[in-house]
Design a protein around this motif. Structure first.
Motif, short mmCIF file in Angstrom:
data_model
loop_
_atom_site.label_atom_id
_atom_site.label_comp_id
_atom_site.label_asym_id
_atom_site.label_seq_id
_atom_site.Cartn_x
_atom_site.Cartn_y
_atom_site.Cartn_z
N ASP A 1 34.30 40.86 34.39
CA ASP A 1 34.26 39.41 34.52
C ASP A 1 35.70 38.89 34.57
OD1 ASP A 1 31.98 37.04 33.46
OD2 ASP A 1 34.10 36.54 33.72
N ALA A 2 35.97 38.00 35.51
CA ALA A 2 37.34 37.50 35.68
C ALA A 2 37.84 36.79 34.41
CB ALA A 2 37.40 36.55 36.87
N SER A 3 36.93 36.26 33.60
CA SER A 3 37.38 35.55 32.39
C SER A 3 38.03 36.52 31.39
CB SER A 3 36.22 34.81 31.74
OG SER A 3 35.31 35.74 31.20
N HIS A 4 37.83 37.84 31.60
CA HIS A 4 38.44 38.82 30.69
C HIS A 4 39.87 39.20 31.11
CE1 HIS A 4 34.05 40.30 29.90
NE2 HIS A 4 34.35 39.24 29.17
N LEU A 5 40.32 38.66 32.23
CA LEU A 5 41.63 39.07 32.77
C LEU A 5 42.79 39.03 31.75
CD1 LEU A 5 42.02 37.97 36.49
CD2 LEU A 5 42.62 40.18 35.51
N PRO A 6 42.87 38.02 30.87
CA PRO A 6 43.98 38.00 29.91
C PRO A 6 44.04 39.28 29.06
CG PRO A 6 42.87 35.87 29.95
CD PRO A 6 42.04 36.80 30.81
N LEU A 7 42.89 39.92 28.84
CA LEU A 7 42.88 41.15 28.05
C LEU A 7 43.48 42.33 28.82
CD1 LEU A 7 39.20 40.98 26.69
CD2 LEU A 7 41.30 40.61 25.37
N PHE A 8 43.60 42.18 30.14
CA PHE A 8 44.04 43.29 31.01
C PHE A 8 45.54 43.24 31.33
CE2 PHE A 8 40.13 45.48 32.52
CZ PHE A 8 39.21 44.74 31.79
N GLU A 9 46.25 42.35 30.63
CA GLU A 9 47.68 42.16 30.92
C GLU A 9 48.47 43.45 30.96
OE1 GLU A 9 49.61 38.19 29.69
OE2 GLU A 9 48.17 38.57 31.26
N GLU A 10 48.23 44.33 30.00
CA GLU A 10 49.03 45.58 29.93
C GLU A 10 48.30 46.79 30.50
OE1 GLU A 10 51.20 46.01 26.08
OE2 GLU A 10 50.18 44.09 25.75
N VAL A 11 47.15 46.53 31.13
CA VAL A 11 46.42 47.62 31.79
C VAL A 11 47.14 47.89 33.11
CG1 VAL A 11 44.22 48.13 32.95
CG2 VAL A 11 44.22 47.05 30.68
N ASP A 12 47.29 49.16 33.47
CA ASP A 12 48.07 49.49 34.67
C ASP A 12 47.27 49.38 35.96
OD1 ASP A 12 50.72 50.57 33.46
OD2 ASP A 12 49.10 51.39 32.24
N VAL A 13 46.02 49.84 35.91
CA VAL A 13 45.15 49.76 37.10
C VAL A 13 43.83 49.16 36.65
CG1 VAL A 13 43.94 51.07 38.90
CG2 VAL A 13 46.19 51.83 38.13
N ILE A 14 43.38 48.12 37.35
CA ILE A 14 42.10 47.50 37.01
C ILE A 14 41.03 48.08 37.93
CG2 ILE A 14 40.80 45.35 36.84
CD1 ILE A 14 43.35 43.89 36.26
N GLN A 15 39.99 48.61 37.32
CA GLN A 15 38.89 49.18 38.11
C GLN A 15 37.81 48.14 38.36
OE1 GLN A 15 37.53 53.03 36.71
NE2 GLN A 15 35.39 52.50 37.08
N VAL A 16 37.34 48.11 39.61
CA VAL A 16 36.14 47.32 39.92
C VAL A 16 35.06 48.36 40.16
CG1 VAL A 16 35.03 45.74 41.54
CG2 VAL A 16 37.43 45.40 40.93
N GLY A 17 34.04 48.35 39.33
CA GLY A 17 33.01 49.37 39.40
C GLY A 17 32.06 49.16 40.57
N ALA A 18 31.27 50.21 40.83
CA ALA A 18 30.33 50.19 41.95
C ALA A 18 29.43 48.95 41.92
CB ALA A 18 29.48 51.45 41.90
N ARG A 19 29.01 48.58 40.72
CA ARG A 19 28.07 47.46 40.61
C ARG A 19 28.72 46.11 40.89
NH1 ARG A 19 27.41 51.59 37.99
NH2 ARG A 19 25.41 52.61 37.74
#
Ligand code: PEP
Ligand code: MN
Length: 334
Positions: free
Chosen positions: A167-185
């Protein structure tokens, strides 16, 4: 429409041409390749006179491209895109193995798996924090805490981390994540893709369970059209009538995607087969087919995994697969 410029085109000439095209209402993507600069004209090009363009000094050739995925198309961008994730390059001859558990379950588990996959040659660590489960009663992931634990593993091992967003609203939690995965679903969750187009982080886009190659490319286009060129495609098997395997690995998608797009293409043999013993042969086949990387699920104790245990390799099995994959890479690359 794509306009290939002559090698000697000066910056001033290019700027004048781009300004003129923009004044005609077109968006212009400029791709500076090793040998050529190519302009991708996006918008209603029907009113552009090809002969007029061909008459200009700096233009070598003009081609209408029929693919609706302009930014992802190899026609517009002949050179392979190389994605650099904290020094780990993927694409254009660079190969990476992404490994780790389906889900982050505890600090002990993720640190243990991270150390062992690193030792075996994995370049990036994966782990699900937000899990898209078929049943709402199944383990949904540790969510924000899962990301914290991945970051701890990153700190301890130096491995960049890959984790799925739902969910895009979770993006702030991904600040230090290097690669964001978008799953099959979520491959066709267009609002999510648009949000990911606004950032610059690499996006690992997995093919949907029942999606065509063209639909996968159109989803990549959503991210790229927003301004994020850093997309890695992942073939992870599609649904067919076959039931012995969890999905059917569409390996021909790898060379086909390499023809159609400049984006890196990796393969996930774990979700494609659903069975640990099939992961090794499919990983080797994917490397032989020219994949730019692999994503493999590894668990320190697959029998007790909270998600996808049957397809998870032990660290020892993973080390064996990785060793053989590098041999296949040597055999197929020149
Ligand atoms: C995963 O990578 O853990 C995952 C859920 O994969 P997919 O979206 O391909 O099913
Ligand atoms: Mn999984």
């Amino acid at each position: 429409m794509v306009a290939v410029l002559k090698p000697g085109a000066t910056q001033q000439q290019i700027d004048n041409l781009v300004a003129w095209l923009k004044s005609r209402g077109l968006d212009v993507h400029i791709s500076v390749g090793r040998y050529r600069t190519i302009l991708g004209l996006i918008g209603d090009t029907s009113q552009i006179d090809i002969d007029l363009l061909l008459g200009l000094d700096i233009i070598e050739s003009v081609k209408r491209i029929s693919e609706p995925f302009k930014s992802a198309s190899r026609t517009f961008h002949p050179d392979d895109t190389v994605i650099d994730v904290a020094g780990r390059k993927i694409g254009g001859g660079h190969f990476q193995i992404i490994a780790g558990p389906c889900s982050v379950e505890s600090e002990e588990q993720i640190l243990n798996v991270a150390e062992s996959v690193k030792e075996a040659g994995a370049g990036l660590l994966r782990g699900g924090a937000f899990k898209p489960r078929t049943s709402p009663y199944d383990f949904q992931g540790l969510r924000a805490e899962g990301i914290e634990l991945l970051l701890e593993a990153k700190k301890r091992t130096g491995m960049p981390i890959v984790t799925e967003i739902m969910d895009a609203s979770h993006l702030p939690l991904f600040e230090e994540v290097d690669v964001i995965q978008v799953g099959a679903r979520n491959m066709q969750n267009f609002e999510l893709l648009k949000e990911l187009g606004k950032i610059r982080k690499p996006i690992l886009l997995k093919r949907g369970l029942a999606n065509t190659i063209k639909e996968l490319l159109m989803s990549a286009e959503y991210i790229m059209a927003g301004g994020n060129p850093n997309v890695i495609l992942c073939e992870r098997g599609i649904r067919t009538f076959e039931t012995y395997t969890r999905n059917t690995l569409d390996l021909s998608a790898v060379p086909l995607l390499h023809e159609l797009t400049h984006l890196p293409v990796i393969v996930d043999p774990s979700h494609a087969t659903g069975q640990a013993r099939l992961v090794r042969p499919m990983a080797l086949a994917a490397a032989a087919a020219g994949a730019d990387g692999l994503m493999i699920e590894v668990h320190n104790n697959p029998l007790c995994a909270l998600c996808d245990g049957p397809q998870s390799l032990t660290p020892e099995q993973f080390a064996d697969v990785a060793r053989r994959v590098w041999k296949i890479r040597e055999a197929v690359t020149e």
